[in-house]
Design a protein around this motif. Structure first.
Motif, mmCIF file in Angstrom:
data_model
loop_
_atom_site.group_PDB
_atom_site.id
_atom_site.type_symbol
_atom_site.label_atom_id
_atom_site.label_comp_id
_atom_site.label_asym_id
_atom_site.label_seq_id
_atom_site.Cartn_x
_atom_site.Cartn_y
_atom_site.Cartn_z
ATOM 1 N N PRO A 34 0.838 -1.204 0.000
ATOM 2 C CA PRO A 34 0.000 0.000 0.000
ATOM 3 C C PRO A 34 0.870 1.251 0.000
ATOM 4 C CG PRO A 34 0.131 -0.887 2.194
ATOM 5 C CD PRO A 34 0.862 -1.864 1.296
ATOM 6 N N SER A 35 0.268 2.364 -0.279
ATOM 7 C CA SER A 35 1.010 3.614 -0.261
ATOM 8 C C SER A 35 1.423 3.932 1.171
ATOM 9 C CB SER A 35 0.151 4.745 -0.833
ATOM 10 O OG SER A 35 -1.021 4.877 -0.066
ATOM 11 N N THR A 36 2.545 4.588 1.298
ATOM 12 C CA THR A 36 3.051 4.901 2.631
ATOM 13 C C THR A 36 2.182 5.977 3.265
ATOM 14 O OG1 THR A 36 4.553 6.520 1.683
ATOM 15 C CG2 THR A 36 5.419 4.303 2.014
ATOM 16 N N PRO A 37 1.971 5.924 4.571
ATOM 17 C CA PRO A 37 1.142 6.947 5.224
ATOM 18 C C PRO A 37 1.844 8.310 5.211
ATOM 19 C CG PRO A 37 2.094 5.480 6.857
ATOM 20 C CD PRO A 37 2.434 4.905 5.501
ATOM 21 N N ALA A 38 1.046 9.328 5.107
ATOM 22 C CA ALA A 38 1.589 10.686 5.094
ATOM 23 C C ALA A 38 2.045 11.061 6.497
ATOM 24 C CB ALA A 38 0.526 11.665 4.603
ATOM 25 N N GLN A 39 3.150 11.747 6.569
ATOM 26 C CA GLN A 39 3.670 12.199 7.858
ATOM 27 C C GLN A 39 2.905 13.455 8.282
ATOM 28 O OE1 GLN A 39 5.854 10.648 9.706
ATOM 29 N NE2 GLN A 39 6.160 9.031 8.201
ATOM 30 N N ILE A 40 2.214 13.363 9.385
ATOM 31 C CA ILE A 40 1.417 14.492 9.878
ATOM 32 C C ILE A 40 2.187 15.147 11.023
ATOM 33 C CG2 ILE A 40 -0.752 15.164 10.958
ATOM 34 C CD1 ILE A 40 -2.009 12.712 9.618
ATOM 35 N N GLN A 41 2.379 16.438 10.904
ATOM 36 C CA GLN A 41 3.072 17.177 11.954
ATOM 37 C C GLN A 41 2.112 17.422 13.105
ATOM 38 O OE1 GLN A 41 6.246 17.864 11.983
ATOM 39 N NE2 GLN A 41 6.582 17.028 9.939
ATOM 40 N N PRO A 42 2.496 17.074 14.328
ATOM 41 C CA PRO A 42 1.584 17.321 15.455
ATOM 42 C C PRO A 42 1.459 18.822 15.725
ATOM 43 C CG PRO A 42 3.690 16.491 16.226
ATOM 44 C CD PRO A 42 3.729 16.421 14.728
ATOM 45 N N LYS A 43 0.236 19.246 15.999
ATOM 46 C CA LYS A 43 0.003 20.655 16.283
ATOM 47 C C LYS A 43 0.387 20.936 17.735
ATOM 48 C CE LYS A 43 -3.810 21.036 13.056
ATOM 49 N NZ LYS A 43 -5.244 21.275 12.891
ATOM 50 N N ALA A 44 1.079 22.039 17.938
ATOM 51 C CA ALA A 44 1.479 22.418 19.291
ATOM 52 C C ALA A 44 0.280 23.030 20.013
ATOM 53 C CB ALA A 44 2.629 23.419 19.235
ATOM 54 N N LYS A 45 -0.080 22.442 21.140
ATOM 55 C CA LYS A 45 -1.204 22.973 21.908
ATOM 56 C C LYS A 45 -0.695 24.117 22.788
ATOM 57 C CE LYS A 45 -3.761 18.680 22.099
ATOM 58 N NZ LYS A 45 -4.351 17.653 22.937
ATOM 59 N N PRO A 46 -1.475 25.188 22.912
ATOM 60 C CA PRO A 46 -1.038 26.286 23.781
ATOM 61 C C PRO A 46 -1.064 25.834 25.239
ATOM 62 C CG PRO A 46 -3.254 26.672 22.975
ATOM 63 C CD PRO A 46 -2.736 25.461 22.261
ATOM 64 N N LEU A 47 -0.009 26.185 25.946
ATOM 65 C CA LEU A 47 0.083 25.807 27.356
ATOM 66 C C LEU A 47 -0.735 26.773 28.196
ATOM 67 C CD1 LEU A 47 3.872 24.965 27.548
ATOM 68 C CD2 LEU A 47 1.956 23.386 27.392
ATOM 69 N N MET A 48 -1.665 26.243 28.955
ATOM 70 C CA MET A 48 -2.514 27.048 29.826
ATOM 71 C C MET A 48 -2.076 26.812 31.270
ATOM 72 S SD MET A 48 -4.600 28.493 27.744
ATOM 73 C CE MET A 48 -5.989 29.028 28.710
ATOM 74 N N PRO A 49 -2.063 27.834 32.090
ATOM 75 C CA PRO A 49 -1.708 27.616 33.504
ATOM 76 C C PRO A 49 -2.787 26.788 34.203
ATOM 77 C CG PRO A 49 -2.440 29.849 33.149
ATOM 78 C CD PRO A 49 -2.354 29.229 31.801
ATOM 79 N N TRP A 50 -2.337 25.951 35.107
ATOM 80 C CA TRP A 50 -3.297 25.130 35.849
ATOM 81 C C TRP A 50 -4.046 26.011 36.851
ATOM 82 C CZ3 TRP A 50 -0.914 19.790 37.368
ATOM 83 C CH2 TRP A 50 -0.543 19.110 36.201
ATOM 84 N N SER A 51 -5.307 25.750 36.967
ATOM 85 C CA SER A 51 -6.082 26.475 37.986
ATOM 86 C C SER A 51 -6.528 25.450 39.020
ATOM 87 C CB SER A 51 -7.281 27.172 37.353
ATOM 88 O OG SER A 51 -8.103 26.229 36.720
ATOM 89 N N TRP A 52 -6.008 25.589 40.228
ATOM 90 C CA TRP A 52 -6.350 24.661 41.298
ATOM 91 C C TRP A 52 -7.554 25.223 42.042
ATOM 92 C CZ3 TRP A 52 -3.796 20.252 40.903
ATOM 93 C CH2 TRP A 52 -2.556 20.269 40.272
ATOM 94 N N PRO A 53 -8.662 24.472 42.124
ATOM 95 C CA PRO A 53 -9.857 25.010 42.757
ATOM 96 C C PRO A 53 -9.706 25.203 44.271
ATOM 97 C CG PRO A 53 -10.200 22.741 42.106
ATOM 98 C CD PRO A 53 -8.865 23.143 41.572
ATOM 99 N N TRP A 54 -8.786 24.535 44.949
ATOM 100 C CA TRP A 54 -8.670 24.650 46.401
ATOM 101 C C TRP A 54 -7.644 25.695 46.835
ATOM 102 C CZ3 TRP A 54 -7.569 20.173 43.689
ATOM 103 C CH2 TRP A 54 -6.230 19.898 43.484
ATOM 104 N N LEU A 55 -7.036 26.422 45.878
ATOM 105 C CA LEU A 55 -6.095 27.456 46.285
ATOM 106 C C LEU A 55 -6.732 28.814 46.339
ATOM 107 C CD1 LEU A 55 -2.874 26.451 44.399
ATOM 108 C CD2 LEU A 55 -3.394 26.144 46.799
#
Length: 55
Positions: A34-55
């Protein structure tokens, strides 16, 4: 009961078998490589700061 001469029937059977094998061999080889699979570049997800509900 008369016997049929096997020589024309054998040639017809042999040519039919060869034709079918040629058709199915082409289909089989297309499935094996079969044809070789296309190389897909992973999309960079924006880093969001964690929000801790108990702080």
């Amino acid at each position: 009961m008369p016997q049929l001469n096997p020589s024309p029937w054998f040639l017809i059977m042999l040519m039919t078998w060869a034709t079918l094998m040629f058709i199915f061999l082409n289909k089989t080889l297309n499935m094996l490589f079969p044809s070789t699979p296309a190389q897909i570049q992973p999309k960079a997800k924006p880093l969001m700061p964690w929000s801790w509900p108990w702080l």
